[in-house]
Design a protein around this motif. Structure first.
Motif, mmCIF file in Angstrom:
data_model
loop_
_atom_site.group_PDB
_atom_site.id
_atom_site.type_symbol
_atom_site.label_atom_id
_atom_site.label_comp_id
_atom_site.label_asym_id
_atom_site.label_seq_id
_atom_site.Cartn_x
_atom_site.Cartn_y
_atom_site.Cartn_z
ATOM 1 N N LYS A 26 -13.033 -0.088 -12.623
ATOM 2 C CA LYS A 26 -14.297 0.490 -13.165
ATOM 3 C C LYS A 26 -14.789 0.359 -12.810
ATOM 4 C CE LYS A 26 -15.887 -2.021 -16.826
ATOM 5 N NZ LYS A 26 -15.906 -3.295 -17.815
ATOM 6 N N ILE A 27 -15.493 -1.141 -11.668
ATOM 7 C CA ILE A 27 -16.944 -1.308 -11.024
ATOM 8 C C ILE A 27 -16.877 -0.648 -10.156
ATOM 9 C CG2 ILE A 27 -17.367 -3.364 -9.281
ATOM 10 C CD1 ILE A 27 -15.682 -5.402 -11.588
ATOM 11 N N SER A 28 -15.469 -0.344 -9.492
ATOM 12 C CA SER A 28 -16.175 0.773 -7.847
ATOM 13 C C SER A 28 -15.422 2.635 -8.396
ATOM 14 C CB SER A 28 -14.427 0.428 -7.146
ATOM 15 O OG SER A 28 -14.846 -0.733 -7.154
ATOM 16 N N ALA A 29 -15.615 2.263 -10.106
ATOM 17 C CA ALA A 29 -15.359 3.614 -10.219
ATOM 18 C C ALA A 29 -14.515 4.369 -9.540
ATOM 19 C CB ALA A 29 -16.624 5.265 -9.920
ATOM 20 N N THR A 30 -13.994 4.298 -8.816
ATOM 21 C CA THR A 30 -12.284 5.194 -7.746
ATOM 22 C C THR A 30 -11.984 4.145 -6.966
ATOM 23 O OG1 THR A 30 -11.747 7.205 -6.985
ATOM 24 C CG2 THR A 30 -14.183 5.730 -5.673
ATOM 25 N N TRP A 31 -10.778 4.187 -6.079
ATOM 26 C CA TRP A 31 -10.511 4.111 -4.993
ATOM 27 C C TRP A 31 -10.602 4.554 -4.255
ATOM 28 C CZ3 TRP A 31 -8.754 -1.207 -5.275
ATOM 29 C CH2 TRP A 31 -8.397 -1.541 -6.202
ATOM 30 N N ARG A 32 -10.760 4.008 -2.882
ATOM 31 C CA ARG A 32 -11.405 5.063 -1.908
ATOM 32 C C ARG A 32 -10.325 5.716 -1.350
ATOM 33 N NH1 ARG A 32 -16.326 4.952 -1.973
ATOM 34 N NH2 ARG A 32 -17.957 2.952 -2.141
ATOM 35 N N THR A 33 -9.070 5.225 -1.019
ATOM 36 C CA THR A 33 -8.177 5.016 -0.366
ATOM 37 C C THR A 33 -6.850 5.637 -1.632
ATOM 38 O OG1 THR A 33 -7.334 2.939 1.406
ATOM 39 C CG2 THR A 33 -9.293 5.245 1.954
ATOM 40 N N LEU A 34 -6.040 5.356 -1.252
ATOM 41 C CA LEU A 34 -4.095 4.851 -2.097
ATOM 42 C C LEU A 34 -3.804 3.397 -0.556
ATOM 43 C CD1 LEU A 34 -2.158 5.542 -3.726
ATOM 44 C CD2 LEU A 34 -1.263 7.315 -1.868
ATOM 45 N N GLN A 35 -4.273 3.808 0.152
ATOM 46 C CA GLN A 35 -3.684 2.121 1.107
ATOM 47 C C GLN A 35 -4.758 0.993 0.757
ATOM 48 O OE1 GLN A 35 -1.387 1.909 3.169
ATOM 49 N NE2 GLN A 35 -1.406 0.513 2.822
ATOM 50 N N GLY A 36 -6.307 1.678 -0.333
ATOM 51 C CA GLY A 36 -7.123 0.458 0.029
ATOM 52 C C GLY A 36 -6.003 0.090 -1.659
ATOM 53 N N LEU A 37 -5.689 1.175 -2.708
ATOM 54 C CA LEU A 37 -5.269 0.715 -3.684
ATOM 55 C C LEU A 37 -4.244 -0.109 -3.643
ATOM 56 C CD1 LEU A 37 -4.646 0.527 -7.065
ATOM 57 C CD2 LEU A 37 -3.660 2.582 -6.711
ATOM 58 N N ALA A 38 -2.724 0.546 -2.305
ATOM 59 C CA ALA A 38 -1.416 -0.152 -2.448
ATOM 60 C C ALA A 38 -1.920 -1.393 -1.825
ATOM 61 C CB ALA A 38 -0.588 0.775 -1.169
ATOM 62 N N ASP A 39 -2.782 -1.904 -0.661
ATOM 63 C CA ASP A 39 -3.449 -2.971 -0.582
ATOM 64 C C ASP A 39 -3.407 -4.611 -1.451
ATOM 65 O OD1 ASP A 39 -2.121 -2.096 2.168
ATOM 66 O OD2 ASP A 39 -4.557 -2.934 2.649
ATOM 67 N N PHE A 40 -4.064 -3.872 -1.982
ATOM 68 C CA PHE A 40 -5.268 -4.260 -3.375
ATOM 69 C C PHE A 40 -4.100 -4.897 -4.479
ATOM 70 C CE2 PHE A 40 -6.473 -4.822 -8.288
ATOM 71 C CZ PHE A 40 -7.818 -6.223 -7.332
ATOM 72 N N ALA A 41 -3.099 -3.812 -4.482
ATOM 73 C CA ALA A 41 -2.103 -4.243 -5.708
ATOM 74 C C ALA A 41 -0.587 -5.484 -4.802
ATOM 75 C CB ALA A 41 -1.264 -3.092 -6.487
ATOM 76 N N THR A 42 -0.802 -5.142 -3.560
ATOM 77 C CA THR A 42 0.429 -6.188 -2.884
ATOM 78 C C THR A 42 -0.313 -7.204 -3.126
ATOM 79 O OG1 THR A 42 0.832 -4.391 -1.203
ATOM 80 C CG2 THR A 42 1.522 -6.833 -0.516
ATOM 81 N N LEU A 43 -1.332 -7.535 -2.498
ATOM 82 C CA LEU A 43 -2.202 -8.732 -2.822
ATOM 83 C C LEU A 43 -1.990 -9.773 -3.911
ATOM 84 C CD1 LEU A 43 -3.981 -11.704 -1.351
ATOM 85 C CD2 LEU A 43 -6.010 -9.988 -1.682
ATOM 86 N N ARG A 44 -2.529 -8.934 -5.167
ATOM 87 C CA ARG A 44 -2.834 -9.014 -6.562
ATOM 88 C C ARG A 44 -1.212 -9.972 -6.904
ATOM 89 N NH1 ARG A 44 -6.963 -11.490 -9.224
ATOM 90 N NH2 ARG A 44 -5.341 -11.045 -10.364
ATOM 91 N N SER A 45 -0.136 -8.989 -6.690
ATOM 92 C CA SER A 45 1.388 -8.980 -7.110
ATOM 93 C C SER A 45 1.652 -10.827 -6.655
ATOM 94 C CB SER A 45 2.048 -7.836 -6.872
ATOM 95 O OG SER A 45 3.379 -8.677 -6.529
ATOM 96 N N TYR A 46 1.641 -10.606 -4.640
ATOM 97 C CA TYR A 46 1.616 -12.140 -4.953
ATOM 98 C C TYR A 46 1.191 -13.236 -5.055
ATOM 99 C CZ TYR A 46 1.859 -14.918 -1.110
ATOM 100 O OH TYR A 46 2.576 -16.241 0.739
ATOM 101 N N LEU A 47 -0.560 -12.915 -5.025
ATOM 102 C CA LEU A 47 -0.660 -14.170 -6.458
ATOM 103 C C LEU A 47 -0.037 -14.404 -7.751
ATOM 104 C CD1 LEU A 47 -4.154 -13.364 -5.109
ATOM 105 C CD2 LEU A 47 -2.753 -15.335 -3.998
#
Length: 78
Positions: A26-47
């Motif tokens: 919502k803040i960014s309005a979109t994910w710029r790349t699919l890899q960026g979304l995957a990296d974000f999800a990996t980090l959030r899952s780890y934490l």
């Protein structure tokens, strides 16, 4: 939850885990790349996993970049 503040207001853990992803989108309005979304999800899952095991997020991030990743203890089947 009205008496014991350790009890969450809602028991919907899946919703609480998904909320930061939707907020970021919502803040960014979109994910710029699919890899960026995957990296974000990996980090959030780890934490999220570390937090559920009683670990401090900052401590596991420090460990990740100094001595290696924190891994939960394997489940012991009886």
């Amino acid at each position: 939850f009205t008496v014991d503040l350790a009890v969450p207001f809602t028991n919907n853990q899946a919703e609480r885990d998904l909320r930061p992803v939707k907020l970021q989108q919502k803040i960014s309005a979109t994910w710029r790349t699919l890899q960026g979304l995957a990296d974000f999800a990996t980090l959030r899952s780890y934490l999220s996993t570390a937090t559920k095991h009683g670990k401090d997020a900052l401590d596991v991030l420090e460990q990740l970049f100094t001595t290696g990743p924190w891994l939960p203890e394997p489940a012991i089947s009886s």
